[in-house]
Design a protein around this motif. Structure first.
Motif, PDB file in Angstrom:
ATOM      1  N   UNK A 326       6.424   4.485  11.086  1.00 36.27           N
ATOM      2  CA  UNK A 326       5.662   4.314  12.325  1.00 36.27           C
ATOM      3  C   UNK A 326       4.981   2.947  12.285  1.00 36.27           C
ATOM      4  N   UNK A 327       4.593   2.412  13.445  1.00 35.63           N
ATOM      5  CA  UNK A 327       3.866   1.139  13.457  1.00 35.63           C
ATOM      6  C   UNK A 327       2.590   1.222  12.632  1.00 35.63           C
ATOM      7  N   UNK A 332      -2.432   6.669  10.078  1.00 38.18           N
ATOM      8  CA  UNK A 332      -3.661   7.277   9.571  1.00 38.18           C
ATOM      9  C   UNK A 332      -3.753   7.200   8.051  1.00 38.18           C
ATOM     10  N   UNK A 333      -2.703   6.706   7.400  1.00 43.03           N
ATOM     11  CA  UNK A 333      -2.686   6.498   5.951  1.00 43.03           C
ATOM     12  C   UNK A 333      -2.041   5.135   5.679  1.00 43.03           C
ATOM     13  N   UNK A 334      -2.161   4.616   4.447  1.00 40.65           N
ATOM     14  CA  UNK A 334      -1.528   3.335   4.139  1.00 40.65           C
ATOM     15  C   UNK A 334      -0.030   3.445   3.881  1.00 40.65           C
ATOM     16  N   UNK A 335       0.551   4.641   3.954  1.00 38.11           N
ATOM     17  CA  UNK A 335       1.961   4.829   3.596  1.00 38.11           C
ATOM     18  C   UNK A 335       2.906   3.946   4.411  1.00 38.11           C
ATOM     19  N   UNK A 336       2.780   3.854   5.742  1.00 34.66           N
ATOM     20  CA  UNK A 336       3.713   2.985   6.475  1.00 34.66           C
ATOM     21  C   UNK A 336       3.691   1.539   5.998  1.00 34.66           C
ATOM     22  N   UNK A 337       2.501   0.986   5.744  1.00 34.51           N
ATOM     23  CA  UNK A 337       2.419  -0.388   5.251  1.00 34.51           C
ATOM     24  C   UNK A 337       3.019  -0.506   3.858  1.00 34.51           C
TER      25      UNK A 337
END
Length: 538
Positions: A326-327, A332-337
Protein backbone atom coordinates in the motif's frame (compact mmCIF):
# COMPACT_ATOMS: atom_id res chain seq x y z
CA UNK A 1 42.23 -7.27 -9.11
CA UNK A 2 39.40 -8.92 -11.00
CA UNK A 3 40.02 -9.78 -14.64
CA UNK A 4 36.48 -8.67 -15.50
CA UNK A 5 35.20 -5.11 -15.96
CA UNK A 6 32.07 -4.49 -13.90
CA UNK A 7 29.61 -1.57 -14.28
CA UNK A 8 30.03 -0.40 -10.69
CA UNK A 9 30.47 3.24 -11.67
CA UNK A 10 27.78 3.66 -14.34
CA UNK A 11 24.16 2.86 -15.16
CA UNK A 12 24.52 3.94 -18.80
CA UNK A 13 23.68 1.03 -21.10
CA UNK A 14 25.62 2.51 -24.01
CA UNK A 15 28.79 2.93 -21.98
CA UNK A 16 28.53 -0.58 -20.52
CA UNK A 17 28.21 -2.12 -23.98
CA UNK A 18 30.86 0.02 -25.66
CA UNK A 19 33.37 -0.50 -22.83
CA UNK A 20 32.87 -4.26 -22.73
CA UNK A 21 31.70 -4.30 -19.13
CA UNK A 22 29.81 -7.25 -17.65
CA UNK A 23 26.15 -7.09 -18.72
CA UNK A 24 23.49 -9.62 -17.75
CA UNK A 25 21.12 -9.91 -20.70
CA UNK A 26 17.47 -9.19 -19.88
CA UNK A 27 16.53 -7.76 -23.25
CA UNK A 28 14.00 -10.53 -23.94
CA UNK A 29 11.97 -9.23 -20.97
CA UNK A 30 12.39 -5.68 -22.21
CA UNK A 31 11.03 -6.67 -25.63
CA UNK A 32 8.12 -8.51 -24.02
CA UNK A 33 7.14 -5.46 -21.94
CA UNK A 34 7.37 -3.08 -24.87
CA UNK A 35 5.25 -5.40 -27.01
CA UNK A 36 2.65 -6.23 -24.37
CA UNK A 37 1.92 -2.94 -22.60
CA UNK A 38 1.76 0.79 -23.24
CA UNK A 39 1.87 2.14 -19.65
CA UNK A 40 4.16 0.28 -17.22
CA UNK A 41 5.09 0.91 -13.58
CA UNK A 42 7.88 -1.00 -11.81
CA UNK A 43 8.77 -0.59 -8.11
CA UNK A 44 12.10 -1.89 -6.85
CA UNK A 45 14.46 -0.88 -4.00
CA UNK A 46 17.17 1.67 -4.69
CA UNK A 47 20.40 0.48 -6.27
CA UNK A 48 18.54 -2.34 -7.97
CA UNK A 49 19.21 -1.56 -11.63
CA UNK A 50 16.13 0.52 -12.41
CA UNK A 51 18.14 3.31 -14.02
CA UNK A 52 20.09 0.86 -16.19
CA UNK A 53 16.79 -0.63 -17.32
CA UNK A 54 15.50 2.84 -18.21
CA UNK A 55 18.63 3.59 -20.20
CA UNK A 56 18.31 0.25 -21.99
CA UNK A 57 14.73 1.07 -22.97
CA UNK A 58 15.97 4.45 -24.22
CA UNK A 59 18.63 2.89 -26.44
CA UNK A 60 16.14 0.34 -27.76
CA UNK A 61 13.47 2.89 -28.72
CA UNK A 62 16.11 5.17 -30.22
CA UNK A 63 16.99 2.33 -32.56
CA UNK A 64 20.59 1.89 -31.41
CA UNK A 65 20.73 -1.62 -32.84
CA UNK A 66 24.53 -1.85 -32.72
CA UNK A 67 24.46 -1.78 -28.89
CA UNK A 68 22.31 -4.93 -28.78
CA UNK A 69 24.48 -7.17 -30.97
CA UNK A 70 24.72 -10.62 -29.39
CA UNK A 71 21.80 -10.04 -27.02
CA UNK A 72 18.51 -11.96 -26.89
CA UNK A 73 16.47 -9.15 -28.39
CA UNK A 74 18.25 -9.54 -31.74
CA UNK A 75 16.24 -12.73 -32.33
CA UNK A 76 12.98 -10.95 -31.42
CA UNK A 77 13.02 -7.46 -32.90
CA UNK A 78 12.76 -7.21 -36.69
CA UNK A 79 12.02 -3.52 -37.38
CA UNK A 80 14.34 -1.45 -35.14
CA UNK A 81 12.37 1.74 -35.66
CA UNK A 82 13.51 5.01 -34.11
CA UNK A 83 11.11 6.87 -31.80
CA UNK A 84 11.45 10.22 -30.03
CA UNK A 85 12.29 9.50 -26.38
CA UNK A 86 11.68 11.89 -23.47
CA UNK A 87 13.63 10.58 -20.48
CA UNK A 88 13.24 12.27 -17.07
CA UNK A 89 15.35 11.18 -14.07
CA UNK A 90 13.56 12.56 -11.03
CA UNK A 91 16.28 11.73 -8.50
CA UNK A 92 17.69 15.21 -9.13
CA UNK A 93 14.55 16.67 -7.54
CA UNK A 94 14.90 14.99 -4.14
CA UNK A 95 15.60 17.02 -1.02
CA UNK A 96 14.52 20.18 -2.83
CA UNK A 97 11.87 22.74 -1.99
CA UNK A 98 8.91 22.76 -4.37
CA UNK A 99 10.09 25.91 -6.14
CA UNK A 100 13.56 24.41 -6.60
CA UNK A 101 12.14 21.10 -7.84
CA UNK A 102 9.93 22.94 -10.33
CA UNK A 103 12.90 24.91 -11.63
CA UNK A 104 14.97 21.75 -12.09
CA UNK A 105 12.09 19.98 -13.87
CA UNK A 106 11.78 22.98 -16.20
CA UNK A 107 15.51 22.71 -16.94
CA UNK A 108 15.02 19.09 -18.02
CA UNK A 109 12.10 20.13 -20.24
CA UNK A 110 14.17 22.95 -21.73
CA UNK A 111 16.78 20.43 -22.89
CA UNK A 112 14.18 18.69 -25.07
CA UNK A 113 12.71 22.00 -26.24
CA UNK A 114 16.07 22.73 -27.87
CA UNK A 115 15.45 19.64 -30.02
CA UNK A 116 11.73 19.83 -30.68
CA UNK A 117 11.01 23.54 -30.24
CA UNK A 118 8.95 25.43 -27.66
CA UNK A 119 5.79 27.47 -27.31
CA UNK A 120 6.47 30.78 -25.52
CA UNK A 121 2.85 30.86 -24.36
CA UNK A 122 3.28 27.59 -22.42
CA UNK A 123 4.34 28.43 -18.88
CA UNK A 124 3.73 25.52 -16.48
CA UNK A 125 5.76 22.27 -16.60
CA UNK A 126 2.62 20.37 -17.65
CA UNK A 127 1.81 22.70 -20.55
CA UNK A 128 5.41 22.63 -21.76
CA UNK A 129 5.50 18.82 -21.47
CA UNK A 130 2.27 18.55 -23.46
CA UNK A 131 3.67 20.77 -26.18
CA UNK A 132 6.88 18.73 -26.28
CA UNK A 133 4.97 15.51 -26.90
CA UNK A 134 2.93 17.07 -29.70
CA UNK A 135 5.92 18.65 -31.46
CA UNK A 136 8.10 15.52 -31.09
CA UNK A 137 5.37 13.43 -32.66
CA UNK A 138 4.78 15.92 -35.47
CA UNK A 139 8.50 16.42 -36.20
CA UNK A 140 9.40 12.71 -36.34
CA UNK A 141 6.14 11.20 -37.54
CA UNK A 142 6.31 8.67 -34.70
CA UNK A 143 4.55 8.45 -31.38
CA UNK A 144 6.60 9.41 -28.33
CA UNK A 145 8.25 7.22 -25.68
CA UNK A 146 8.29 8.66 -22.14
CA UNK A 147 10.60 7.21 -19.48
CA UNK A 148 10.39 8.51 -15.91
CA UNK A 149 12.95 7.11 -13.47
CA UNK A 150 12.53 7.37 -9.67
CA UNK A 151 9.19 9.13 -9.84
CA UNK A 152 8.91 9.25 -6.03
CA UNK A 153 12.29 10.85 -5.31
CA UNK A 154 10.82 14.37 -4.90
CA UNK A 155 8.24 13.25 -2.31
CA UNK A 156 10.03 10.61 -0.22
CA UNK A 157 11.35 13.07 2.37
CA UNK A 158 8.07 15.00 2.52
CA UNK A 159 5.74 12.30 3.84
CA UNK A 160 5.34 14.10 7.17
CA UNK A 161 5.51 17.67 5.90
CA UNK A 162 1.85 18.01 4.89
CA UNK A 163 2.09 21.48 3.42
CA UNK A 164 5.19 20.80 1.30
CA UNK A 165 3.94 17.35 0.27
CA UNK A 166 0.66 18.79 -1.02
CA UNK A 167 2.46 21.56 -2.90
CA UNK A 168 4.85 19.04 -4.49
CA UNK A 169 1.94 16.74 -5.31
CA UNK A 170 0.06 19.51 -7.08
CA UNK A 171 3.10 20.50 -9.12
CA UNK A 172 3.80 16.94 -10.19
CA UNK A 173 0.13 16.12 -10.82
CA UNK A 174 -0.05 18.89 -13.38
CA UNK A 175 2.99 17.34 -15.10
CA UNK A 176 1.87 13.69 -14.96
CA UNK A 177 -1.71 14.43 -16.01
CA UNK A 178 -0.30 14.93 -19.51
CA UNK A 179 0.57 11.24 -19.78
CA UNK A 180 -3.10 10.31 -19.53
CA UNK A 181 -4.44 13.14 -21.67
CA UNK A 182 -2.03 12.62 -24.56
CA UNK A 183 -2.28 8.86 -24.93
CA UNK A 184 -2.90 9.17 -28.68
CA UNK A 185 0.61 10.61 -29.07
CA UNK A 186 2.40 8.04 -26.89
CA UNK A 187 4.05 4.81 -28.00
CA UNK A 188 5.23 3.59 -24.57
CA UNK A 189 5.43 4.96 -21.02
CA UNK A 190 7.77 3.38 -18.46
CA UNK A 191 7.90 4.62 -14.85
CA UNK A 192 10.07 3.37 -11.98
CA UNK A 193 10.20 4.14 -8.27
CA UNK A 194 10.89 2.68 -4.85
CA UNK A 195 7.45 3.05 -3.30
CA UNK A 196 4.09 2.04 -4.66
CA UNK A 197 2.22 4.95 -6.16
CA UNK A 198 -0.90 6.21 -4.45
CA UNK A 199 -4.25 6.85 -6.07
CA UNK A 200 -4.48 9.84 -3.74
CA UNK A 201 -1.03 11.18 -4.63
CA UNK A 202 0.74 12.25 -7.79
CA UNK A 203 -0.74 9.50 -9.96
CA UNK A 204 -4.35 10.18 -9.01
CA UNK A 205 -5.24 10.86 -12.65
CA UNK A 206 -3.01 8.23 -14.24
CA UNK A 207 -5.11 5.15 -13.52
CA UNK A 208 -4.11 3.09 -16.54
CA UNK A 209 -0.65 2.07 -15.36
CA UNK A 210 0.16 -1.63 -15.52
CA UNK A 211 1.77 -2.45 -12.16
CA UNK A 212 4.25 -5.28 -12.93
CA UNK A 213 6.13 -5.19 -9.61
CA UNK A 214 4.45 -8.35 -8.24
CA UNK A 215 4.22 -10.39 -11.47
CA UNK A 216 6.21 -13.64 -11.42
CA UNK A 217 7.40 -13.33 -15.03
CA UNK A 218 9.14 -10.03 -14.24
CA UNK A 219 10.53 -10.87 -10.80
CA UNK A 220 14.05 -11.06 -12.22
CA UNK A 221 13.78 -8.00 -14.46
CA UNK A 222 16.05 -6.02 -12.13
CA UNK A 223 18.78 -7.63 -10.04
CA UNK A 224 20.77 -10.81 -10.66
CA UNK A 225 18.92 -14.12 -10.43
CA UNK A 226 20.39 -17.28 -8.96
CA UNK A 227 20.21 -18.88 -12.40
CA UNK A 228 22.20 -16.02 -13.93
CA UNK A 229 24.83 -16.26 -11.20
CA UNK A 230 25.10 -20.03 -11.76
CA UNK A 231 25.47 -19.72 -15.55
CA UNK A 232 26.53 -16.51 -17.28
CA UNK A 233 28.27 -15.11 -14.19
CA UNK A 234 29.93 -18.34 -13.07
CA UNK A 235 33.35 -17.27 -14.47
CA UNK A 236 33.01 -14.13 -12.34
CA UNK A 237 32.33 -16.22 -9.23
CA UNK A 238 35.36 -18.39 -10.05
CA UNK A 239 37.48 -15.23 -10.28
CA UNK A 240 36.01 -14.03 -6.96
CA UNK A 241 36.84 -17.35 -5.27
CA UNK A 242 40.40 -17.19 -6.58
CA UNK A 243 40.81 -13.68 -5.21
CA UNK A 244 39.63 -14.72 -1.73
CA UNK A 245 41.53 -18.00 -1.75
CA UNK A 246 38.40 -20.07 -1.17
CA UNK A 247 36.57 -22.79 -3.09
CA UNK A 248 33.90 -21.95 -5.65
CA UNK A 249 31.25 -23.51 -3.43
CA UNK A 250 32.41 -21.36 -0.52
CA UNK A 251 32.31 -18.28 -2.75
CA UNK A 252 28.72 -19.01 -3.73
CA UNK A 253 27.83 -19.44 -0.04
CA UNK A 254 29.42 -16.10 0.90
CA UNK A 255 27.64 -14.24 -1.89
CA UNK A 256 24.31 -15.89 -1.09
CA UNK A 257 24.51 -15.09 2.63
CA UNK A 258 25.33 -11.44 2.05
CA UNK A 259 23.51 -10.37 -1.11
CA UNK A 260 20.81 -12.92 -2.06
CA UNK A 261 17.30 -13.44 -0.75
CA UNK A 262 15.09 -10.99 -2.62
CA UNK A 263 11.70 -12.19 -3.88
CA UNK A 264 9.22 -9.86 -5.52
CA UNK A 265 6.18 -12.04 -6.22
CA UNK A 266 4.35 -15.17 -5.08
CA UNK A 267 6.62 -17.49 -7.08
CA UNK A 268 9.54 -15.16 -7.58
CA UNK A 269 12.94 -16.10 -8.87
CA UNK A 270 15.74 -15.87 -6.30
CA UNK A 271 17.28 -12.41 -6.80
CA UNK A 272 20.59 -10.88 -5.65
CA UNK A 273 21.02 -7.15 -5.02
CA UNK A 274 22.98 -6.17 -8.16
CA UNK A 275 24.87 -3.16 -6.80
CA UNK A 276 26.26 -5.11 -3.85
CA UNK A 277 26.93 -8.31 -5.81
CA UNK A 278 28.79 -6.60 -8.66
CA UNK A 279 30.86 -4.50 -6.26
CA UNK A 280 31.81 -7.62 -4.30
CA UNK A 281 32.84 -9.42 -7.49
CA UNK A 282 34.75 -6.36 -8.66
CA UNK A 283 36.62 -5.90 -5.38
CA UNK A 284 36.97 -9.64 -4.76
CA UNK A 285 35.90 -8.79 -1.22
CA UNK A 286 32.81 -8.72 1.01
CA UNK A 287 31.37 -5.49 2.35
CA UNK A 288 28.05 -3.81 3.06
CA UNK A 289 27.91 -1.90 -0.22
CA UNK A 290 24.16 -1.26 -0.26
CA UNK A 291 24.22 0.81 2.93
CA UNK A 292 27.57 2.40 2.14
CA UNK A 293 26.10 3.77 -1.11
CA UNK A 294 23.59 6.01 0.67
CA UNK A 295 22.26 6.94 4.06
CA UNK A 296 19.15 5.49 5.65
CA UNK A 297 18.05 8.90 6.89
CA UNK A 298 14.64 8.74 5.22
CA UNK A 299 13.97 5.31 6.74
CA UNK A 300 14.93 6.45 10.24
CA UNK A 301 12.78 9.55 9.84
CA UNK A 302 9.89 7.29 8.82
CA UNK A 303 10.43 4.94 11.78
CA UNK A 304 10.33 7.84 14.23
CA UNK A 305 6.62 8.07 13.49
CA UNK A 306 6.14 4.46 14.67
CA UNK A 307 8.03 4.43 18.01
CA UNK A 308 6.00 1.52 19.38
CA UNK A 309 7.21 -0.74 16.57
CA UNK A 310 10.45 -2.70 16.54
CA UNK A 311 11.52 -3.10 12.88
CA UNK A 312 13.54 -6.16 13.83
CA UNK A 313 10.32 -7.83 14.93
CA UNK A 314 9.04 -7.75 11.35
CA UNK A 315 11.63 -10.32 10.31
CA UNK A 316 9.21 -13.20 9.76
CA UNK A 317 5.95 -11.26 9.93
CA UNK A 318 2.94 -12.80 8.18
CA UNK A 319 0.75 -10.24 6.41
CA UNK A 320 -1.79 -9.87 3.65
CA UNK A 321 -0.88 -8.15 0.39
CA UNK A 322 -2.87 -5.10 1.48
CA UNK A 323 -0.68 -4.71 4.56
CA UNK A 324 2.64 -4.26 2.73
CA UNK A 325 1.76 -3.26 -0.83
CA UNK A 326 0.00 0.00 0.00
CA UNK A 327 1.15 3.62 -0.36
CA UNK A 328 3.47 4.50 2.50
CA UNK A 329 1.60 7.69 3.34
CA UNK A 330 -1.54 5.63 4.09
CA UNK A 331 0.18 2.95 6.19
CA UNK A 332 -0.51 2.31 9.88
CA UNK A 333 2.76 0.39 10.36
CA UNK A 334 6.29 0.76 8.92
CA UNK A 335 5.92 -2.53 6.98
CA UNK A 336 5.11 -0.97 3.56
CA UNK A 337 8.19 1.29 3.74
CA UNK A 338 10.38 -1.57 4.97
CA UNK A 339 9.21 -3.80 2.11
CA UNK A 340 9.19 -1.26 -0.68
CA UNK A 341 12.60 0.13 0.31
CA UNK A 342 14.14 -3.36 0.26
CA UNK A 343 14.68 -3.88 3.98
CA UNK A 344 12.10 -6.68 3.92
CA UNK A 345 11.25 -9.05 1.09
CA UNK A 346 8.85 -11.91 0.42
CA UNK A 347 9.97 -15.15 2.05
CA UNK A 348 6.96 -17.28 1.13
CA UNK A 349 3.32 -17.17 0.06
CA UNK A 350 0.51 -19.21 1.59
CA UNK A 351 -2.02 -19.78 -1.20
CA UNK A 352 -4.67 -21.14 1.16
CA UNK A 353 -4.56 -18.16 3.53
CA UNK A 354 -3.54 -15.69 0.81
CA UNK A 355 -0.84 -14.40 3.15
CA UNK A 356 2.82 -13.49 2.70
CA UNK A 357 5.71 -14.00 5.10
CA UNK A 358 8.31 -11.23 4.96
CA UNK A 359 11.89 -11.29 6.19
CA UNK A 360 15.22 -9.51 5.89
CA UNK A 361 16.63 -10.71 2.57
CA UNK A 362 20.23 -11.21 3.64
CA UNK A 363 22.96 -10.52 6.17
CA UNK A 364 24.02 -7.23 4.55
CA UNK A 365 20.56 -5.68 4.87
CA UNK A 366 19.91 -7.00 8.36
CA UNK A 367 23.20 -5.70 9.72
CA UNK A 368 22.70 -2.41 7.92
CA UNK A 369 19.33 -2.06 9.60
CA UNK A 370 20.88 -2.88 12.97
CA UNK A 371 23.66 -0.31 12.47
CA UNK A 372 21.12 2.33 11.47
CA UNK A 373 18.96 1.59 14.49
CA UNK A 374 21.97 1.63 16.81
CA UNK A 375 22.98 5.08 15.59
CA UNK A 376 19.42 6.30 16.10
CA UNK A 377 18.86 4.68 19.51
CA UNK A 378 22.22 4.98 21.17
CA UNK A 379 23.64 8.30 20.06
CA UNK A 380 27.05 7.31 21.38
CA UNK A 381 30.56 7.22 20.05
CA UNK A 382 31.05 4.33 17.62
CA UNK A 383 34.37 3.42 19.24
CA UNK A 384 32.73 3.06 22.68
CA UNK A 385 29.93 0.97 21.20
CA UNK A 386 32.29 -1.28 19.26
CA UNK A 387 34.57 -1.73 22.28
CA UNK A 388 31.61 -2.91 24.37
CA UNK A 389 30.45 -5.29 21.62
CA UNK A 390 33.94 -6.77 21.36
CA UNK A 391 34.16 -7.19 25.14
CA UNK A 392 30.80 -9.00 25.16
CA UNK A 393 31.86 -11.21 22.26
CA UNK A 394 35.14 -12.17 23.94
CA UNK A 395 33.31 -13.07 27.17
CA UNK A 396 30.78 -15.21 25.30
CA UNK A 397 33.46 -17.01 23.31
CA UNK A 398 35.18 -18.06 26.51
CA UNK A 399 31.86 -19.18 28.00
CA UNK A 400 31.59 -16.32 30.47
CA UNK A 401 27.95 -15.22 30.25
CA UNK A 402 28.04 -13.22 33.54
CA UNK A 403 30.87 -11.01 32.24
CA UNK A 404 29.04 -10.49 28.95
CA UNK A 405 25.86 -9.35 30.74
CA UNK A 406 27.89 -7.16 33.11
CA UNK A 407 29.51 -5.48 30.11
CA UNK A 408 26.09 -5.03 28.54
CA UNK A 409 24.71 -3.47 31.72
CA UNK A 410 27.66 -1.07 31.93
CA UNK A 411 27.18 -0.05 28.34
CA UNK A 412 23.47 0.64 28.77
CA UNK A 413 24.30 2.75 31.84
CA UNK A 414 26.67 4.84 29.70
CA UNK A 415 23.99 5.88 27.23
CA UNK A 416 22.97 9.55 27.33
CA UNK A 417 20.13 10.15 29.76
CA UNK A 418 18.02 12.15 27.32
CA UNK A 419 17.65 9.27 24.84
CA UNK A 420 14.69 7.84 26.72
CA UNK A 421 13.18 11.29 27.24
CA UNK A 422 12.83 11.93 23.54
CA UNK A 423 9.28 12.85 22.70
CA UNK A 424 8.59 9.68 20.72
CA UNK A 425 9.54 7.40 23.66
CA UNK A 426 7.82 9.18 26.57
CA UNK A 427 4.76 6.95 27.05
CA UNK A 428 5.28 3.96 29.36
CA UNK A 429 4.36 1.42 26.72
CA UNK A 430 6.75 3.05 24.29
CA UNK A 431 9.50 3.09 26.94
CA UNK A 432 9.14 -0.68 27.12
CA UNK A 433 9.37 -0.86 23.34
CA UNK A 434 12.51 1.29 23.44
CA UNK A 435 14.37 -0.99 25.85
CA UNK A 436 13.26 -4.11 24.04
CA UNK A 437 14.48 -2.65 20.76
CA UNK A 438 17.71 -1.49 22.37
CA UNK A 439 18.47 -5.00 23.58
CA UNK A 440 17.69 -6.53 20.21
CA UNK A 441 19.99 -4.06 18.48
CA UNK A 442 22.87 -4.73 20.87
CA UNK A 443 22.61 -8.48 20.45
CA UNK A 444 22.21 -8.11 16.71
CA UNK A 445 25.46 -6.17 16.57
CA UNK A 446 27.11 -9.30 17.95
CA UNK A 447 26.20 -11.15 14.73
CA UNK A 448 29.52 -10.21 13.18
CA UNK A 449 31.41 -11.50 16.21
CA UNK A 450 29.49 -14.61 17.28
CA UNK A 451 26.69 -16.59 15.68
CA UNK A 452 23.60 -14.78 16.96
CA UNK A 453 19.92 -15.00 16.10
CA UNK A 454 17.30 -12.54 17.30
CA UNK A 455 13.60 -12.80 17.89
CA UNK A 456 11.00 -12.99 15.15
CA UNK A 457 7.25 -12.89 15.57
CA UNK A 458 7.15 -16.55 14.58
CA UNK A 459 8.08 -17.43 18.14
CA UNK A 460 11.84 -17.96 18.33
CA UNK A 461 13.57 -17.04 21.55
CA UNK A 462 14.56 -13.41 21.85
CA UNK A 463 18.26 -14.23 21.50
CA UNK A 464 20.17 -17.39 20.64
CA UNK A 465 23.96 -17.16 20.81
CA UNK A 466 26.18 -19.94 19.50
CA UNK A 467 29.89 -20.26 20.20
CA UNK A 468 32.34 -23.12 19.75
CA UNK A 469 31.42 -24.74 23.07
CA UNK A 470 28.16 -23.13 24.20
CA UNK A 471 24.63 -22.28 23.14
CA UNK A 472 22.79 -19.59 25.11
CA UNK A 473 19.03 -19.16 24.82
CA UNK A 474 17.96 -15.81 26.26
CA UNK A 475 14.52 -14.36 26.84
CA UNK A 476 14.26 -10.62 27.52
CA UNK A 477 11.50 -9.06 29.62
CA UNK A 478 10.80 -5.40 30.35
CA UNK A 479 9.18 -4.59 33.70
CA UNK A 480 8.59 -8.31 34.31
CA UNK A 481 10.34 -11.17 36.14
CA UNK A 482 13.08 -13.64 35.26
CA UNK A 483 10.73 -16.40 36.39
CA UNK A 484 8.33 -15.47 33.61
CA UNK A 485 11.19 -15.15 31.13
CA UNK A 486 12.51 -18.64 31.92
CA UNK A 487 8.99 -20.06 31.99
CA UNK A 488 8.44 -18.76 28.48
CA UNK A 489 11.60 -20.46 27.23
CA UNK A 490 10.28 -23.76 28.57
CA UNK A 491 6.63 -23.35 27.61
CA UNK A 492 7.47 -22.32 24.06
CA UNK A 493 10.18 -24.95 23.70
CA UNK A 494 12.78 -22.42 22.60
CA UNK A 495 15.69 -24.60 23.75
CA UNK A 496 14.46 -27.90 22.28
CA UNK A 497 16.08 -27.45 18.83
CA UNK A 498 19.50 -27.25 20.51
CA UNK A 499 19.28 -30.11 23.02
CA UNK A 500 20.92 -32.63 20.72
CA UNK A 501 23.61 -30.24 19.50
CA UNK A 502 26.32 -31.46 21.88
CA UNK A 503 27.37 -28.04 23.10
CA UNK A 504 26.66 -26.79 26.63
CA UNK A 505 23.09 -25.45 26.63
CA UNK A 506 22.25 -22.53 28.94
CA UNK A 507 18.89 -20.81 29.35
CA UNK A 508 18.85 -17.28 30.69
CA UNK A 509 16.09 -14.89 31.69
CA UNK A 510 16.96 -11.19 31.61
CA UNK A 511 14.75 -8.38 32.91
CA UNK A 512 15.03 -4.66 32.34
CA UNK A 513 13.35 -1.96 34.39
CA UNK A 514 12.13 1.02 32.37
CA UNK A 515 12.35 3.09 35.54
CA UNK A 516 15.90 2.01 36.45
CA UNK A 517 16.77 2.22 32.74
CA UNK A 518 18.87 -0.93 32.84
CA UNK A 519 19.11 -4.66 33.49
CA UNK A 520 17.92 -5.33 37.05
CA UNK A 521 17.94 -9.13 37.22
CA UNK A 522 19.18 -12.13 35.29
CA UNK A 523 19.32 -15.84 35.98
CA UNK A 524 21.10 -18.57 34.00
CA UNK A 525 20.04 -22.24 34.32
CA UNK A 526 21.05 -25.47 32.63
CA UNK A 527 18.64 -27.54 30.57
CA UNK A 528 17.34 -29.30 33.71
CA UNK A 529 16.58 -25.97 35.38
CA UNK A 530 19.51 -25.97 37.82
CA UNK A 531 20.73 -22.44 38.52
CA UNK A 532 24.21 -21.84 37.09
CA UNK A 533 24.51 -18.17 37.94
CA UNK A 534 22.28 -15.29 38.96
CA UNK A 535 22.61 -11.58 39.59
CA UNK A 536 20.03 -9.16 40.97
CA UNK A 537 20.76 -5.46 41.16
CA UNK A 538 19.19 -3.22 43.79
Amino acid sequence: MSRFKYPVDTDQFQRIREDGKVYVDKTDLLFDLASRYRYVFLARPRRFGKSLLCNTFKAYFQGQKELFEGLKIMDLEQEWKTYPVLHFTMSGLKNLKVSEAKSKLETMIRGYERIYGCDPLSITPGDRFRGLIHRACEKTGERVVVIIDEYDAPTMRLLYDTEQLEAMRMMLCEFYQVLKDEGAYLKFVFITGVTKYSLMSIYSDLNNLNQISLIDDYSGLCGITQEELDTVLRPCVEDYAEGLGISIDEAYAVLKKNYDGYHFSKNSQDVYAPYSLLNALNDRATSHYWFESGTSASLIEHLKHFPGFNPLDFDGVEVSLEEFNVPCENASTPVPMLYQSGYLTIASYDKLLESYTLHFPNYEVRQGMVDSMSNYLMDTDDMDRDASILAMARALKRGDLPSALTELRSYIASLPYDIITRKEWMAKKKKEAFYKLLMYVVFSLLNSKVDTEVKSVLGRADVVIKTKNDIYVLELKVDDTVDNALAQIDSKGYAIPYEADGRQLTKCGVTISSEARNIVHWRAVDNEGKVIDEQKYE
